[in-house]
Design a protein around this motif. Structure first.
Motif, PDB file in Angstrom:
ATOM      1  N   SER A  41      50.112  67.580  92.492  1.00  0.00           N
ATOM      2  CA  SER A  41      51.308  67.760  93.306  1.00  0.00           C
ATOM      3  C   SER A  41      51.378  69.148  93.928  1.00  0.00           C
ATOM      4  CB  SER A  41      52.562  67.501  92.466  1.00  0.00           C
ATOM      5  OG  SER A  41      52.605  68.414  91.386  1.00  0.00           O
ATOM      6  N   ASP A  42      50.666  70.129  93.350  1.00  0.00           N
ATOM      7  CA  ASP A  42      50.676  71.467  93.923  1.00  0.00           C
ATOM      8  C   ASP A  42      49.829  71.553  95.196  1.00  0.00           C
ATOM      9  OD1 ASP A  42      48.386  71.004  92.411  1.00  0.00           O
ATOM     10  OD2 ASP A  42      48.063  73.136  92.022  1.00  0.00           O
ATOM     11  N   GLY A  43      48.909  70.619  95.420  1.00  0.00           N
ATOM     12  CA  GLY A  43      48.045  70.646  96.593  1.00  0.00           C
ATOM     13  C   GLY A  43      48.402  69.632  97.661  1.00  0.00           C
ATOM     14  N   ARG A  44      49.467  68.911  97.463  1.00  0.00           N
ATOM     15  CA  ARG A  44      49.869  67.899  98.431  1.00  0.00           C
ATOM     16  C   ARG A  44      51.322  68.095  98.825  1.00  0.00           C
ATOM     17  NH1 ARG A  44      49.384  62.233  97.044  1.00  0.00           N
ATOM     18  NH2 ARG A  44      47.604  62.675  95.753  1.00  0.00           N
ATOM     19  N   GLY A  45      51.718  67.456  99.892  1.00  0.00           N
ATOM     20  CA  GLY A  45      53.096  67.528 100.355  1.00  0.00           C
ATOM     21  C   GLY A  45      53.410  66.299 101.186  1.00  0.00           C
ATOM     22  N   PHE A  46      54.648  66.190 101.623  1.00  0.00           N
ATOM     23  CA  PHE A  46      55.075  65.036 102.408  1.00  0.00           C
ATOM     24  C   PHE A  46      55.375  65.482 103.829  1.00  0.00           C
ATOM     25  CE2 PHE A  46      58.239  61.997 103.988  1.00  0.00           C
ATOM     26  CZ  PHE A  46      57.503  60.826 103.847  1.00  0.00           C
ATOM     27  N   ASP A  47      54.659  64.923 104.803  1.00  0.00           N
ATOM     28  CA  ASP A  47      54.905  65.185 106.217  1.00  0.00           C
ATOM     29  C   ASP A  47      55.952  64.184 106.690  1.00  0.00           C
ATOM     30  OD1 ASP A  47      54.917  65.571 108.934  1.00  0.00           O
ATOM     31  OD2 ASP A  47      52.767  65.311 109.213  1.00  0.00           O
ATOM     32  N   GLY A  48      57.175  64.665 106.878  1.00  0.00           N
ATOM     33  CA  GLY A  48      58.280  63.791 107.269  1.00  0.00           C
ATOM     34  C   GLY A  48      58.126  63.202 108.656  1.00  0.00           C
ATOM     35  N   GLY A  49      57.438  63.885 109.558  1.00  0.00           N
ATOM     36  CA  GLY A  49      57.242  63.381 110.910  1.00  0.00           C
ATOM     37  C   GLY A  49      56.289  62.207 110.970  1.00  0.00           C
ATOM     38  N   LYS A  50      55.240  62.258 110.154  1.00  0.00           N
ATOM     39  CA  LYS A  50      54.231  61.193 110.150  1.00  0.00           C
ATOM     40  C   LYS A  50      54.378  60.254 108.957  1.00  0.00           C
ATOM     41  CE  LYS A  50      51.710  62.829 113.644  1.00  0.00           C
ATOM     42  NZ  LYS A  50      51.212  64.131 113.606  1.00  0.00           N
ATOM     43  N   LEU A  51      55.291  60.598 108.028  1.00  0.00           N
ATOM     44  CA  LEU A  51      55.532  59.812 106.818  1.00  0.00           C
ATOM     45  C   LEU A  51      54.255  59.674 105.985  1.00  0.00           C
ATOM     46  CD1 LEU A  51      57.878  57.061 108.265  1.00  0.00           C
ATOM     47  CD2 LEU A  51      58.505  59.212 107.159  1.00  0.00           C
ATOM     48  N   ILE A  52      53.562  60.797 105.794  1.00  0.00           N
ATOM     49  CA  ILE A  52      52.312  60.809 105.043  1.00  0.00           C
ATOM     50  C   ILE A  52      52.443  61.770 103.872  1.00  0.00           C
ATOM     51  CG2 ILE A  52      49.887  61.517 105.129  1.00  0.00           C
ATOM     52  CD1 ILE A  52      49.722  60.315 107.873  1.00  0.00           C
ATOM     53  N   ASN A  53      52.067  61.290 102.694  1.00  0.00           N
ATOM     54  CA  ASN A  53      52.029  62.114 101.499  1.00  0.00           C
ATOM     55  C   ASN A  53      50.579  62.554 101.303  1.00  0.00           C
ATOM     56  OD1 ASN A  53      52.381  63.372  99.090  1.00  0.00           O
ATOM     57  ND2 ASN A  53      52.922  61.527  97.933  1.00  0.00           N
ATOM     58  N   GLY A  54      50.295  63.821 101.561  1.00  0.00           N
ATOM     59  CA  GLY A  54      48.917  64.274 101.442  1.00  0.00           C
ATOM     60  C   GLY A  54      48.730  65.697 101.905  1.00  0.00           C
ATOM     61  N   ARG A  55      47.748  65.879 102.774  1.00  0.00           N
ATOM     62  CA  ARG A  55      47.398  67.205 103.271  1.00  0.00           C
ATOM     63  C   ARG A  55      47.387  67.212 104.794  1.00  0.00           C
ATOM     64  NH1 ARG A  55      42.612  69.021  99.234  1.00  0.00           N
ATOM     65  NH2 ARG A  55      43.936  69.798  97.566  1.00  0.00           N
ATOM     66  N   LYS A  56      47.390  68.429 105.322  1.00  0.00           N
ATOM     67  CA  LYS A  56      47.357  68.605 106.770  1.00  0.00           C
ATOM     68  C   LYS A  56      46.165  69.481 107.127  1.00  0.00           C
ATOM     69  CE  LYS A  56      51.326  68.830 109.002  1.00  0.00           C
ATOM     70  NZ  LYS A  56      52.557  69.318 109.648  1.00  0.00           N
ATOM     71  N   ARG A  57      45.400  69.048 108.140  1.00  0.00           N
ATOM     72  CA  ARG A  57      44.260  69.802 108.646  1.00  0.00           C
ATOM     73  C   ARG A  57      44.679  70.488 109.936  1.00  0.00           C
ATOM     74  NH1 ARG A  57      40.711  64.410 108.201  1.00  0.00           N
ATOM     75  NH2 ARG A  57      40.348  64.461 105.961  1.00  0.00           N
ATOM     76  N   HIS A  58      44.666  71.801 109.936  1.00  0.00           N
ATOM     77  CA  HIS A  58      44.978  72.582 111.130  1.00  0.00           C
ATOM     78  C   HIS A  58      43.649  73.051 111.710  1.00  0.00           C
ATOM     79  CE1 HIS A  58      49.168  72.807 109.721  1.00  0.00           C
ATOM     80  NE2 HIS A  58      48.618  72.926 108.526  1.00  0.00           N
ATOM     81  N   LEU A  68      36.323  75.931 116.004  1.00  0.00           N
ATOM     82  CA  LEU A  68      36.386  77.392 115.909  1.00  0.00           C
ATOM     83  C   LEU A  68      36.986  77.830 114.584  1.00  0.00           C
ATOM     84  CD1 LEU A  68      37.661  78.288 119.493  1.00  0.00           C
ATOM     85  CD2 LEU A  68      35.320  78.327 118.630  1.00  0.00           C
ATOM     86  N   GLY A  69      37.894  77.049 114.026  1.00  0.00           N
ATOM     87  CA  GLY A  69      38.515  77.387 112.760  1.00  0.00           C
ATOM     88  C   GLY A  69      39.261  76.207 112.189  1.00  0.00           C
ATOM     89  N   VAL A  70      39.328  76.145 110.862  1.00  0.00           N
ATOM     90  CA  VAL A  70      40.037  75.065 110.180  1.00  0.00           C
ATOM     91  C   VAL A  70      40.762  75.643 108.975  1.00  0.00           C
ATOM     92  CG1 VAL A  70      38.039  74.420 108.771  1.00  0.00           C
ATOM     93  CG2 VAL A  70      39.825  72.746 109.187  1.00  0.00           C
ATOM     94  N   MET A  71      41.918  75.065 108.690  1.00  0.00           N
ATOM     95  CA  MET A  71      42.683  75.437 107.507  1.00  0.00           C
ATOM     96  C   MET A  71      43.358  74.174 106.980  1.00  0.00           C
ATOM     97  SD  MET A  71      45.470  78.455 107.015  1.00  0.00           S
ATOM     98  CE  MET A  71      46.931  77.662 107.621  1.00  0.00           C
ATOM     99  N   VAL A  72      43.157  73.890 105.704  1.00  0.00           N
ATOM    100  CA  VAL A  72      43.743  72.714 105.076  1.00  0.00           C
ATOM    101  C   VAL A  72      44.896  73.179 104.197  1.00  0.00           C
ATOM    102  CG1 VAL A  72      43.338  70.774 103.517  1.00  0.00           C
ATOM    103  CG2 VAL A  72      41.560  71.461 105.134  1.00  0.00           C
ATOM    104  N   THR A  73      46.056  72.537 104.371  1.00  0.00           N
ATOM    105  CA  THR A  73      47.255  72.886 103.611  1.00  0.00           C
ATOM    106  C   THR A  73      47.915  71.607 103.107  1.00  0.00           C
ATOM    107  OG1 THR A  73      48.722  72.765 105.535  1.00  0.00           O
ATOM    108  CG2 THR A  73      47.684  74.898 105.090  1.00  0.00           C
ATOM    109  N   ALA A  74      48.947  71.769 102.315  1.00  0.00           N
ATOM    110  CA  ALA A  74      49.778  70.624 101.941  1.00  0.00           C
ATOM    111  C   ALA A  74      50.441  70.088 103.211  1.00  0.00           C
ATOM    112  CB  ALA A  74      50.834  71.051 100.926  1.00  0.00           C
ATOM    113  N   ALA A  75      50.710  68.795 103.252  1.00  0.00           N
ATOM    114  CA  ALA A  75      51.223  68.170 104.470  1.00  0.00           C
ATOM    115  C   ALA A  75      52.609  68.655 104.865  1.00  0.00           C
ATOM    116  CB  ALA A  75      51.235  66.649 104.326  1.00  0.00           C
ATOM    117  N   ASP A  76      53.348  69.257 103.938  1.00  0.00           N
ATOM    118  CA  ASP A  76      54.683  69.736 104.286  1.00  0.00           C
ATOM    119  C   ASP A  76      54.682  71.137 104.898  1.00  0.00           C
ATOM    120  OD1 ASP A  76      54.001  71.067 101.983  1.00  0.00           O
ATOM    121  OD2 ASP A  76      55.800  70.510 100.862  1.00  0.00           O
ATOM    122  N   THR A  77      53.513  71.731 105.086  1.00  0.00           N
ATOM    123  CA  THR A  77      53.410  73.034 105.739  1.00  0.00           C
ATOM    124  C   THR A  77      53.624  72.864 107.238  1.00  0.00           C
ATOM    125  OG1 THR A  77      51.807  73.748 104.083  1.00  0.00           O
ATOM    126  CG2 THR A  77      51.928  75.045 106.110  1.00  0.00           C
ATOM    127  N   GLY A  78      54.482  73.668 107.809  1.00  0.00           N
ATOM    128  CA  GLY A  78      54.769  73.570 109.237  1.00  0.00           C
ATOM    129  C   GLY A  78      53.617  74.058 110.101  1.00  0.00           C
TER     130      GLY A  78
END
Length: 191
Positions: A41-58, A68-78
């Protein structure tokens, strides 16, 4: 180490395609993906816009769709929060980068911050009011195509990695494989 290998190969691909090794423009966006059960649960989050419980790839890609660059965060990171960190990393490594296209999720103080801190123009590409449904805008289709390529890699359809550094490495390896195939297709056919 994998990022260094990726960066060298990206420079070679850009040269083969007649471009400078370092880009001057790029596109930033994010993608939310479901996380596997092994991710705590510390590495995941809920993306309310996409309704996905997981991670976000920026990601930030150049105008050829090369990473050029990638950063993976919990899905609730803005998007704006992650963009502060990711754009700093990308501009530190790519001194020639001057323009980044982004969608409406990156508006606000981030535009001024990029100009002041990085001498980087963050151009927000918005849909016109007469567009209906899902429409990919010309400046942003490059990053959407990049995400489509990632989703063709079976391991990236869902995030299986316990730590975000491993998830980023898997993305780099996927893009390396994609770039290794790209120069072979760009050669003209022989008669």
């Amino acid at each position: 180490m994998v990022q260094e290998l990726h960066d060298r190969l990206r420079g070679q691909v850009r040269e083969k395609l007649g471009r400078d090794t370092e880009p001057t423009a790029g596109v930033i966006d994010s993608q939310s993906v479901k996380a596997d059960a092994v991710i705590g649960s510390d590495g995941r989050g809920f993306d309310g816009g996409k309704l996905i419980n997981g991670r976000k790839r920026h990601v930030v890609v150049d105008t050829l769709g090369l990473l050029l660059g990638v950063m993976v965060t919990a899905a609730d990171t803005g998007d704006r929060t992650a963009a502060h960190i990711l754009l700093e990393q990308v501009t530190d490594a790519r001194h020639r980068l001057a323009l980044i296209w982004a969608d409406g999720g990156y508006t606000g103080s981030l535009v001024e911050h990029c100009l002041d801190a990085f001498a980087l123009v963050l151009a927000i590409v918005k849909r016109s009011d007469d567009m209906r449904g899902f429409v990919v805008l010309p400046e942003r289709w490059i990053v959407e195509r990049f995400f489509a390529h990632l989703m063709r890699t079976r391991r990236l359809v869902r995030d299986f990695e316990r730590c975000t550094a491993s998830a980023e490495a898997v993305i780099y390896w996927s893009v390396i494989l994609l770039m290794r195939r790209r120069p072979a297709r760009s050669r003209p056919a022989q008669a």
